[in-house]
Design a protein around this motif. Sequence first.
Motif, mmCIF file in Angstrom:
data_model
loop_
_atom_site.group_PDB
_atom_site.id
_atom_site.type_symbol
_atom_site.label_atom_id
_atom_site.label_comp_id
_atom_site.label_asym_id
_atom_site.label_seq_id
_atom_site.Cartn_x
_atom_site.Cartn_y
_atom_site.Cartn_z
ATOM 1 N N LEU A 56 0.918 -1.092 -0.195
ATOM 2 C CA LEU A 56 -0.078 -0.033 -0.026
ATOM 3 C C LEU A 56 0.830 1.112 0.170
ATOM 4 C CD1 LEU A 56 -2.960 1.117 0.245
ATOM 5 C CD2 LEU A 56 -2.684 1.365 2.661
ATOM 6 N N LEU A 57 1.984 1.296 0.696
ATOM 7 C CA LEU A 57 2.675 2.277 1.090
ATOM 8 C C LEU A 57 3.590 2.695 -0.542
ATOM 9 C CD1 LEU A 57 4.053 1.800 4.621
ATOM 10 C CD2 LEU A 57 2.438 3.405 3.961
ATOM 11 N N ALA A 58 3.997 1.435 -1.098
ATOM 12 C CA ALA A 58 4.609 1.674 -2.035
ATOM 13 C C ALA A 58 3.656 2.136 -3.307
ATOM 14 C CB ALA A 58 5.334 0.086 -2.690
ATOM 15 N N PHE A 59 2.459 1.764 -3.321
ATOM 16 C CA PHE A 59 1.361 2.265 -4.388
ATOM 17 C C PHE A 59 1.280 3.788 -4.005
ATOM 18 C CE2 PHE A 59 -2.077 2.836 -6.576
ATOM 19 C CZ PHE A 59 -3.313 3.582 -6.017
ATOM 20 N N GLY A 60 1.233 4.231 -2.622
ATOM 21 C CA GLY A 60 1.243 5.394 -2.310
ATOM 22 C C GLY A 60 2.246 6.531 -3.103
ATOM 23 N N LEU A 61 3.460 5.838 -3.128
ATOM 24 C CA LEU A 61 4.522 6.800 -3.719
ATOM 25 C C LEU A 61 4.176 7.092 -5.046
ATOM 26 C CD1 LEU A 61 7.939 5.347 -2.262
ATOM 27 C CD2 LEU A 61 6.767 7.387 -1.840
ATOM 28 N N ARG A 81 1.290 7.747 -6.234
ATOM 29 C CA ARG A 81 0.257 8.621 -6.434
ATOM 30 C C ARG A 81 0.663 9.961 -6.233
ATOM 31 N NH1 ARG A 81 -1.820 6.339 -9.858
ATOM 32 N NH2 ARG A 81 -3.802 7.462 -9.613
ATOM 33 N N ASP A 82 -0.172 10.997 -6.771
ATOM 34 C CA ASP A 82 0.143 12.637 -6.359
ATOM 35 C C ASP A 82 -1.249 13.051 -5.625
ATOM 36 O OD1 ASP A 82 0.830 15.469 -7.965
ATOM 37 O OD2 ASP A 82 0.451 15.297 -5.707
ATOM 38 N N PRO A 83 -1.222 13.136 -4.303
ATOM 39 C CA PRO A 83 -2.554 13.378 -3.621
ATOM 40 C C PRO A 83 -3.048 14.547 -4.208
ATOM 41 C CG PRO A 83 -0.673 13.866 -2.432
ATOM 42 C CD PRO A 83 0.190 13.207 -3.479
ATOM 43 N N VAL A 112 3.096 11.319 0.096
ATOM 44 C CA VAL A 112 1.969 10.163 -0.231
ATOM 45 C C VAL A 112 0.589 10.689 -0.029
ATOM 46 C CG1 VAL A 112 0.956 7.908 0.811
ATOM 47 C CG2 VAL A 112 3.508 8.253 0.077
ATOM 48 N N LEU A 157 10.733 3.937 2.399
ATOM 49 C CA LEU A 157 9.941 2.771 1.995
ATOM 50 C C LEU A 157 10.747 1.735 2.288
ATOM 51 C CD1 LEU A 157 6.980 1.741 1.234
ATOM 52 C CD2 LEU A 157 8.049 1.350 -1.081
ATOM 53 N N LEU A 167 -5.593 6.636 0.671
ATOM 54 C CA LEU A 167 -4.706 5.846 -0.275
ATOM 55 C C LEU A 167 -5.379 4.457 -0.623
ATOM 56 C CD1 LEU A 167 -2.154 6.493 -1.209
ATOM 57 C CD2 LEU A 167 -0.954 5.337 1.017
ATOM 58 N N LYS A 178 -10.478 9.322 -5.658
ATOM 59 C CA LYS A 178 -9.881 9.881 -4.506
ATOM 60 C C LYS A 178 -10.851 10.277 -3.356
ATOM 61 C CE LYS A 178 -5.460 11.832 -5.506
ATOM 62 N NZ LYS A 178 -4.855 11.338 -6.837
#
Lengths: 187, 153, 675
Positions: free
Chosen positions: A19-24, A26-28, C299, C316, C375, C384
């Motif tokens: 999940l955290l890798a996926f987060g990287l 994405r641009d929030p 993130v 990470l 997320l 989103k």
Amino acid sequence: MNWKRATITAGFLVPVIGLLAFGLTRDPKEIDSPLPGKPAPGFALPVFSPGEGKLALAVGDTVRLAEHKGGVVVLNFWASWCLQCRDEHVELSKTARAFYDRGVRFYGVLYNDQESYGLKWIEEMGGQAYPSLLDPRTRTAIDYGLYGVPETFLVTPDGRVAYKHIGPISERLLSQKLDSLLRAGTP
Amino acid sequence: MRRQVLIVAAMFACVIAPVPATAQRDTGRVARRIETAADSVLEARTTALASELRCPVCQGNSIQDSPSELAQQMRDLIRDQLRAGRTPDEVRAYFVDKYGEWILLTPKATGFNLVVYLAPLAFILIGGAIVWRTVRRWTTAAPGSPADRTSSR
Amino acid sequence: MTRLLGSGSLVVALGVAIYAALALLAGARRKRTDLLRSGELALYAVWGLVTTATLSMVYALVSHDFSVKYVAMVGSRATPLFYTVISLWGALEGSILFWIFVLTSLSALVTYQNRDRQGTLVPYAGGVLMMISIFFLIMLVGPANPFGLVSPTPADGPGPNPLLQNHILMGVHPPLLYLGYVGMSVPFAFGIGAVLSGEIENDGWIRLTRKWSLVAWMFLSAAIIAGMWWSYEVLGWGGYWAWDPVENASFIPWLTATAFLHSVMVQERRGLLKLWNLNLIVATFALTILGTFLTRSGVLSSVHAFSEGPIGRYFLGFITIVLISSFALVAGNSERLRPTGNLDAAVSRESVFLLNNLFLTAFTITVLVGTLFPLVAEAIRGVKVSVGEPFFNRMTLPICTALLFLMGVGPALPWRAASGDVVKRQLLPPTVVAVIALVVSLVIGVRSPYALAAFSFGAFALAANAREFIDGAAARRRAHGESPPVALARLVGGNRRRYGGYIAHLGVLTVTLGIGASSTFRAEREATLKKGETMAIGPFTVRLDDVYRRDEPQRMVLAAGVTILKGGREVGRMEPRMNFYPTQDQPVPTPSVRTRPAGDLYINLQAFAQDGSNATLRVIQEPLVPWIWAGGMIVVLGALVSLGAGLKERLPARAAVRAPAAPRPATAALEEAAR
């Protein structure tokens, strides 16, 4: 050391890492607008900056989106306090002039700013080819789901939003989009 | 021993049980009084609704809290729409139509979004069951002997 | 040259840290004293080198050496000295440098303090701390290098982010936060060290771990309150907590640390919850790293977010190693952490602590899932979504209510077992107080169920905790004839851990009261005033006197001079401002806050006319807000009192004279008899 338990625990943690890798990736701050594909919100806004040459309209005239059925409309929201708007200013005017004869109408919409500042900014920037409109109470900007400026919307001849661009738009991209719109009617 | 547990549990349940039930009516935010010359009921409704919508140009503030101009314009728009007779649901739907689900500060409680609502509840229920079981085990085990094998934490 | 000194020290520090980690871990494993000794010295050397690098950076900032990359990013000749110094932690690279400074300082302190301790726990812990340090040093030498060269050297810089120059609390909140956050590495290192060294089987290590957890917890509590205070005074919306992802990132480890501080008592007394406690320690540290990752990787969008970049990937990797290796290690050793005792009864203080842990963990899950959910939703649904303040308030307030209730029940119930009579006798007075509070709240107009619950349960807990002091001091007075202040002091001194804890509870209750009152009774008005016009709010009248401009070296300030009147008399002058910085599109507002014990008057300048003829002011009356900050200080006081117990343990000469500082199972029977 019980390796079985250790491995199972590690296994449970892998989705978290994933999940955290996926987060990287994405641009929030990039939020997809729901508008493209939907009918473009109508508006009737007054002209405050007339534009130049054959693109010009009289100051005080009302521009209605409804009257543009059958032609493509480019709507660009801008403000005098917006630094990025300066980047796209010249290219917008150029593209506006280039596509006028093909039925494309460009309109600027002033966002959260004062008319006098807007006029001064246009003067400082060496003029604006197309007319700019006032949006009192920011109703039209909210109707278009504006997050900030500059944002540019392309409206198809049958009155739908074809494309929304956030940030300064280049002449090349704009021309490309307009060409495909004019050819097919939808991008 | 059982009676003691029941006494304490009953005391606790009596006072806490009504809270979540009444919470359904709450907007999740204690309404603040904004004293303006205009209709205070309309103001209260505007404030409540504005507190649920996210300001597009700020970092996570609600439209109610944000000092930005866009937020002020949006509050005006909400007030006008409410005054014109729209329901809060309709006003919310308008904003979701323009800005996407993102503009709601509380995710719509449908579909996958339910995870974020149910996870804490599930945790308390399962955790509570584990605590109950663990306390039973610890109070019935002989003093000093290792307790049964446990895979729970 | 500052730059070479700084970057050179960091490079050397990295090498020495690698050696230190290897020497300490290998030396501990093979029981080789020579390796342990050199590893220890290497650890001190790392601290020395990192301190050198940090001081070099401070010097570069103060001397405006714009050839140094970080100084060119955040430095400016116009910035006042105080803000120049604290810009050390204002941006990403500097903040990582500050992190490693705190980490190595704590590592050195811990190692030095325990240099004569037998066994391999401390060397293993030192090794773990060095491994953590290695990660941060790699970042400082690689992607987050603050000492890069800027050529040609600029004449001046943009200065720190304007939001970070507006208030002196910017000099307080980050250091406290780092001491708390980084401080959680120490109990973590002890926990891992205990597993690796085998000391996990007996409980000697838990006392050391508990004390350091308490120290870090104290700083983290202070940091969270300071952060709330800062955002209240600076951001202009009159609030102090918005459940922003970065606020949550600091709060979540605090929750698990608080749970640990309670459940560790059950472990000390009953030999239970050993595996759970170790997991809490590991989780707390993992959550601090997760929090740092969320802040620095971009993130999640938040007020706080530092710049993005390749940092995210490094973090990470680090998080992966931390999570998998530590939780797997604990799980693999779970058989050595069997309970060695039992509970006498289900209704006892121990059970209350179990429930306390249950709810604190539920709180943690709620905030963690809520923070990460955008997320998750994007990963699963591709859309989103936002999870914001209304959600968190709604979901966490019931849990907070439950915790308030437990905070009252816990002190009232004895350890081991409580008979029905004891329960009734102990809980009756606080319940009466709670009912009175409920009635009073209803009478003064409170209608929100949350506020009513907060006030009545808060009163319940307040009564239960205050009783401990009142009854205890009264007992001493009866027995020794002491005056109330002396009785109180001796009472607290006789059992610092316990009364320190109750003081901390009182602090939390003060914070709760401040939050409850300021949310419920807040009043807000916004109006555009011409010069000389007034607006009323509560008992106050606010008059706009003038709108003027002031030029400062680093910014242009536009201010509204405002006079406050109460009952016709002038009682104060306030100056809400807007600060215009050359680097910013929009001005940064600075609200003006008038603080009195009963509450604050908060004025923000929303807009003004170009010719200075009028200004739009937002005026907010915030009752009891200062109690939040005061409550935070009481919490810190409680932690200090509790830590004072540890101090006594190191002075054996005094121990014989007074009662034991840390409650032991044997004395529990005495306490029970006293009830």
